[in-house]
Structures are given as structure tokens and as C-alpha cells.
Design a protein around this motif. Sequence first.
Motif, PDB file in Angstrom:
ATOM      1  N   VAL A 152      -9.388 -12.215   2.024  1.00 52.83           N
ATOM      2  CA  VAL A 152      -8.273 -13.123   1.102  1.00 52.83           C
ATOM      3  C   VAL A 152      -6.707 -12.671   1.894  1.00 52.83           C
ATOM      4  CG1 VAL A 152      -7.015 -13.471  -1.046  1.00 52.83           C
ATOM      5  CG2 VAL A 152      -9.456 -13.034  -1.231  1.00 52.83           C
ATOM      6  N   PHE A 153      -6.573 -11.294   1.895  1.00 54.61           N
ATOM      7  CA  PHE A 153      -5.175 -11.384   2.605  1.00 54.61           C
ATOM      8  C   PHE A 153      -5.127 -11.742   3.918  1.00 54.61           C
ATOM      9  CE2 PHE A 153      -5.275  -7.833  -0.870  1.00 54.61           C
ATOM     10  CZ  PHE A 153      -4.283  -8.317  -1.564  1.00 54.61           C
ATOM     11  N   LYS A 154      -6.091 -11.530   4.802  1.00 54.86           N
ATOM     12  CA  LYS A 154      -6.168 -12.127   6.093  1.00 54.86           C
ATOM     13  C   LYS A 154      -5.862 -13.616   6.242  1.00 54.86           C
ATOM     14  CE  LYS A 154      -8.948  -8.509   8.555  1.00 54.86           C
ATOM     15  NZ  LYS A 154     -10.136  -8.342   9.131  1.00 54.86           N
ATOM     16  N   ASN A 155      -6.262 -14.376   5.133  1.00 60.32           N
ATOM     17  CA  ASN A 155      -6.440 -15.723   5.099  1.00 60.32           C
ATOM     18  C   ASN A 155      -4.994 -16.321   4.651  1.00 60.32           C
ATOM     19  OD1 ASN A 155      -9.160 -17.478   5.986  1.00 60.32           O
ATOM     20  ND2 ASN A 155      -9.608 -15.261   5.140  1.00 60.32           N
ATOM     21  N   ILE A 156      -4.251 -15.469   3.960  1.00 61.79           N
ATOM     22  CA  ILE A 156      -3.111 -15.835   3.372  1.00 61.79           C
ATOM     23  C   ILE A 156      -1.960 -16.117   4.546  1.00 61.79           C
ATOM     24  CG2 ILE A 156      -0.686 -15.071   2.030  1.00 61.79           C
ATOM     25  CD1 ILE A 156      -2.797 -13.701   0.209  1.00 61.79           C
ATOM     26  N   PHE A 157      -2.145 -15.335   5.498  1.00 67.35           N
ATOM     27  CA  PHE A 157      -0.994 -15.578   6.993  1.00 67.35           C
ATOM     28  C   PHE A 157      -1.596 -16.243   7.770  1.00 67.35           C
ATOM     29  CE2 PHE A 157      -0.334 -11.431   4.270  1.00 67.35           C
ATOM     30  CZ  PHE A 157       0.837 -11.618   4.063  1.00 67.35           C
ATOM     31  N   THR A 158      -2.626 -17.326   7.714  1.00 67.14           N
ATOM     32  CA  THR A 158      -3.172 -18.106   8.570  1.00 67.14           C
ATOM     33  C   THR A 158      -2.366 -19.456   8.707  1.00 67.14           C
ATOM     34  OG1 THR A 158      -4.799 -19.130   7.012  1.00 67.14           O
ATOM     35  CG2 THR A 158      -5.592 -17.282   8.560  1.00 67.14           C
ATOM     36  N   ASN A 159      -2.390 -20.371   9.675  1.00 65.15           N
ATOM     37  CA  ASN A 159      -1.684 -21.571   9.768  1.00 65.15           C
ATOM     38  C   ASN A 159      -2.246 -22.725   9.060  1.00 65.15           C
ATOM     39  OD1 ASN A 159       0.356 -20.464  11.415  1.00 65.15           O
ATOM     40  ND2 ASN A 159      -1.038 -20.448  13.280  1.00 65.15           N
ATOM     41  N   THR A 160      -3.511 -22.345   8.419  1.00 69.32           N
ATOM     42  CA  THR A 160      -4.376 -23.507   7.938  1.00 69.32           C
ATOM     43  C   THR A 160      -4.170 -23.273   6.264  1.00 69.32           C
ATOM     44  OG1 THR A 160      -6.452 -21.992   8.070  1.00 69.32           O
ATOM     45  CG2 THR A 160      -5.998 -23.583   9.937  1.00 69.32           C
ATOM     46  N   PHE A 161      -3.083 -22.942   6.018  1.00 70.24           N
ATOM     47  CA  PHE A 161      -3.036 -22.675   4.387  1.00 70.24           C
ATOM     48  C   PHE A 161      -2.997 -24.341   3.849  1.00 70.24           C
ATOM     49  CE2 PHE A 161       0.024 -22.546   0.805  1.00 70.24           C
ATOM     50  CZ  PHE A 161      -0.763 -21.783  -0.119  1.00 70.24           C
ATOM     51  N   GLU A 162      -3.736 -24.257   2.634  1.00 70.80           N
ATOM     52  CA  GLU A 162      -4.037 -25.545   1.933  1.00 70.80           C
ATOM     53  C   GLU A 162      -2.973 -25.804   1.090  1.00 70.80           C
ATOM     54  OE1 GLU A 162      -6.330 -27.655   2.642  1.00 70.80           O
ATOM     55  OE2 GLU A 162      -7.344 -26.625   4.041  1.00 70.80           O
ATOM     56  N   GLY A 166      -0.511 -11.522 -12.488  1.00 68.71           N
ATOM     57  CA  GLY A 166      -1.053 -12.895 -11.711  1.00 68.71           C
ATOM     58  C   GLY A 166      -2.126 -12.787 -10.692  1.00 68.71           C
ATOM     59  N   ALA A 167      -1.825 -11.700  -9.726  1.00 65.99           N
ATOM     60  CA  ALA A 167      -2.819 -11.384  -8.756  1.00 65.99           C
ATOM     61  C   ALA A 167      -4.000 -10.938  -8.965  1.00 65.99           C
ATOM     62  CB  ALA A 167      -2.066 -10.383  -7.726  1.00 65.99           C
ATOM     63  N   LEU A 186      -7.541 -12.890  -8.300  1.00 64.87           N
ATOM     64  CA  LEU A 186      -8.336 -12.150  -7.539  1.00 64.87           C
ATOM     65  C   LEU A 186      -9.859 -11.860  -8.296  1.00 64.87           C
ATOM     66  CD1 LEU A 186      -6.170  -9.567  -5.384  1.00 64.87           C
ATOM     67  CD2 LEU A 186      -7.631 -11.259  -4.557  1.00 64.87           C
ATOM     68  N   VAL A 187      -9.784 -11.357  -9.384  1.00 66.10           N
ATOM     69  CA  VAL A 187     -11.031 -11.032 -10.156  1.00 66.10           C
ATOM     70  C   VAL A 187     -11.789 -12.291 -10.441  1.00 66.10           C
ATOM     71  CG1 VAL A 187     -11.816 -10.078 -12.313  1.00 66.10           C
ATOM     72  CG2 VAL A 187     -10.058  -8.959 -10.875  1.00 66.10           C
ATOM     73  N   GLY A 188     -11.056 -13.219 -10.911  1.00 67.65           N
ATOM     74  CA  GLY A 188     -11.504 -14.811 -11.284  1.00 67.65           C
ATOM     75  C   GLY A 188     -12.182 -15.184 -10.279  1.00 67.65           C
TER      76      GLY A 188
END
Length: 269
Positions: A40-50, A219-220, A224-226
Motif C-alpha cells: 500500500v505505501f509503495k503504491n501511494i507514491f507511484t505516478n499512476t494514482f487513481e 482514518g488510516a 487499512l483494516v477494512g
Amino acid sequence: MPIQNQNNSLIIKQLVNDIKKKFIVFFIDIANVVNYQNSVFKNIFTNTFEFNEFLKQCYQIGNKSVGLISITGIIIGLVLTIQSRPPLVDFGAIGMLPGMVAISIIREMGPVITALICAGKIGSSMGAELGSMRVTEQIDAMEVSNTNPINFLIVPRVLAATIMIPILTLYADVIGIFGSWLGVNIKDNVSITLFIHQAFNNVDFIDLVPALIKSFFFGAVIGLVGCYKGFHAGRGTESVGIAANSAVVTSSLLLIIVDLIAVQITDLL
């Protein structure tokens, strides 16, 4: 006697095997959680953010929770005021009521109650939605088609929950103080201007900041859990309900633990 001893040894072996299996499952779950958080944390900082999906989830979490938060906030303010008024009247300190209620709502009641309500509403929704996608093999189809489900499904939900819960908390604080003013006017006649002045005259900046910071963590945790419970749901249809229920229970427990840690840290400041 030999038969009895043999039965006892079999029971002990079975018990030891059960404990070993539970420990293995426990450590596997920990490994899955760590791997999930890293993804999750790796994908937060990618250029393909939806971004569009992020806005959609902000609407789902924020706008559709306003009604429930409004009712809850007014009730919290009313209950705190009605229950706190008699002791303060006995001690001749009725003028402290607005400030006491405002501090209670801003520092603790607002963030915690809002987070628990959102854990029940939002956490269960995320768990059920992603769980149903797992059962119907939609997530598998995304992986086969070279679409990253973490980036499309989980990251927008986690970020939306992390941002919208603090906003809902601030809104709940305002509504709770308004509910307190309504509670005061049941037996007294106090203008809202005077009430707000008395309330915020006792509220310091240090009262608001820790509560707002911990609401981001709330909120996090909910997001994350849900998402984790839904994303790792089983294959049967009953696993959707299990994922939703587990998301609510786990996130609620973690929220209380996070609140306990935040209170201890705040107390040191």
C-alpha cells in the motif's frame, strides 16, 4: 492405567499440535499484514494514482456520513451537558459548563466517537465491497489483466479515509458544541454568542492539535483494516459477511489502542 496414560498423552499431543498450528497461522497473518502495508505505501507514491477513484471514495466516506455524524454529535453534546449540569450547579460552577463540555468533545469524545461510527459504517462497507469482489473473482481478473488492484482499489480508499475522518471529526466537534448549547437552554436561557465565548475561552491550541493528529491515524487504521479484511477474504459467499464483521471488530479495537497511545503521548507534552 496404561490405557489412561496413553489417552492423556494423545490429548497432550493434540493440544500441542493445535497450539503449533495457531502460532503458525498467527505468524503467517503477521507476514501478510506487513507485506500488505508495504504494498500500500509503495503504491501511494507511484505516478499512476487513481485521482477520480479517490474523489469518489471521499464522497462515499464524507458526504454519506454527514447525517449520521450530525445526529451523533448533537446527542453527545446534549448528554454531556445534561449529565454534567447538576454537579456543577451543586458546586456553584455552572459557568464552567461550556468550557468543560467543549474540551471533552474536542479532545476525546469527538474524535473517538466519530472514528468508531466510521469504523462501523465505512470499515464494514470496505470489507464487504472488496470481499464480494474477491468472491466474484473481479480482483483476480484485474491481476490477470495486468491491473494493479492495490493501486486502484485500496490506495484511494485508505487515503480518502485518512483525509475525511479528520474533517468529519471537526464537523462532529462543531455539532457537539451546538448540541451542548441546546442542552444548556433546556433549563437556562443563554445566547449562542455567550455560550461560544465561554466554551472557547477555555480551549487552547494544544487541545485541538493532538485530537486532530490522532484522527488522521484513526482514518488510516479504518482504511487499512477494512481494505485488508476485504482484499484477503475467503472464496465462499459467507466470507463477505465475515470480512465485514472482522473489519469492524478489528478496527474498533485498534482505534481504542491508538487512542490510548495518543493520550499517553499527549500527557507527556
